[in-house]
Write a protein that holds these residues in place. Structure first.
Motif, PDB file in Angstrom:
ATOM      1  N   LEU A  91       0.824  -1.205   0.000  1.00 26.07           N
ATOM      2  CA  LEU A  91       0.000   0.000   0.000  1.00 26.07           C
ATOM      3  C   LEU A  91       0.862   1.261   0.000  1.00 26.07           C
ATOM      4  O   LEU A  91       0.538   2.246  -0.668  1.00 26.07           O
ATOM      5  N   VAL A  92       1.965   1.225   0.731  1.00 26.56           N
ATOM      6  CA  VAL A  92       2.880   2.374   0.736  1.00 26.56           C
ATOM      7  C   VAL A  92       3.495   2.572  -0.648  1.00 26.56           C
ATOM      8  O   VAL A  92       3.572   3.693  -1.156  1.00 26.56           O
ATOM      9  N   ALA A 152       0.900   4.067  -2.851  1.00 26.39           N
ATOM     10  CA  ALA A 152       0.701   5.488  -2.547  1.00 26.39           C
ATOM     11  C   ALA A 152       1.837   6.326  -3.127  1.00 26.39           C
ATOM     12  O   ALA A 152       1.599   7.402  -3.692  1.00 26.39           O
ATOM     13  N   TRP A 153       3.074   5.856  -3.007  1.00 27.11           N
ATOM     14  CA  TRP A 153       4.207   6.597  -3.564  1.00 27.11           C
ATOM     15  C   TRP A 153       4.081   6.681  -5.083  1.00 27.11           C
ATOM     16  O   TRP A 153       4.417   7.696  -5.684  1.00 27.11           O
ATOM     17  N   THR A 189       1.693   9.450  -6.032  1.00 29.43           N
ATOM     18  CA  THR A 189       2.011  10.798  -5.560  1.00 29.43           C
ATOM     19  C   THR A 189       2.372  11.736  -6.699  1.00 29.43           C
ATOM     20  O   THR A 189       1.883  12.865  -6.765  1.00 29.43           O
ATOM     21  N   ARG A 228      -1.545  19.115   2.711  1.00 30.26           N
ATOM     22  CA  ARG A 228      -1.241  17.723   3.084  1.00 30.26           C
ATOM     23  C   ARG A 228      -0.797  17.641   4.533  1.00 30.26           C
ATOM     24  O   ARG A 228      -1.185  16.723   5.254  1.00 30.26           O
TER      25      ARG A 228
END
Length: 144
Positions: free
Chosen positions: A23-24, A27-28, A31, A49
């Motif tokens: 998931l990280v 997300a990256w 971005t 943010r």
């Protein structure tokens, strides 16, 4: 089928860790494209943010009945770290706006190099890790 790390305490904890890692990474990956689509300038993007993250942290702390008070010296360290990370994100979103997503994302592997060089400046007695530096260079070469 992928294998789980041998040192995990339970299979469910291992799967939770793997899910969190993926998931990280996801997300990256989003971005840069999202930064390109956002019409706000980089400074305002980072401010919004940061505000949303602070609000989320306050809500979680309240739910857990945890305090957010820190001492003066710790607060200064956190402020310095926040300024450094905020500056990084402002420059990242500026790179996305001025260049393109590919160029900005290609610069992300240099993070490990910068961390391996800067961390010894802030941690007394720690030397530059050749392993971390080498891995950072390998990551940059792999992206290149």
């Amino acid at each position: 089928m992928s294998s789980l790390p041998a040192n995990s305490s339970s299979p469910s904890a291992s799967w939770a860790n793997w899910l969190q890692l993926h998931l990280v990474v996801l997300a990256w990956g989003f971005t840069g494209p999202l930064g390109r689509l956002i019409s706000l300038p980089p400074v305002e993007t980072v401010a919004w943010r940061t505000g949303m993250a602070a609000l989320g942290l306050a809500v979680v702390a309240r739910m857990l009945r945890a305090g957010l008070n820190v001492g003066g010296h710790t607060a200064l360290k956190l402020l310095g770290n926040g300024l450094l990370v905020g500056g990084h994100w402002m420059l990242f979103f500026l790179a996305v706006k001025l260049g393109n997503v590919s160029v900005a994302m290609a610069a992300l592997p240099t993070t490990m190099i910068w961390c391996s060089l800067l961390e010894p400046l802030f941690e007394k007695g720690r030397r530059i890790s050749r392993l971390e530096l080498g891995m950072g260079v390998l990551m940059v070469l792999a992206v290149g």
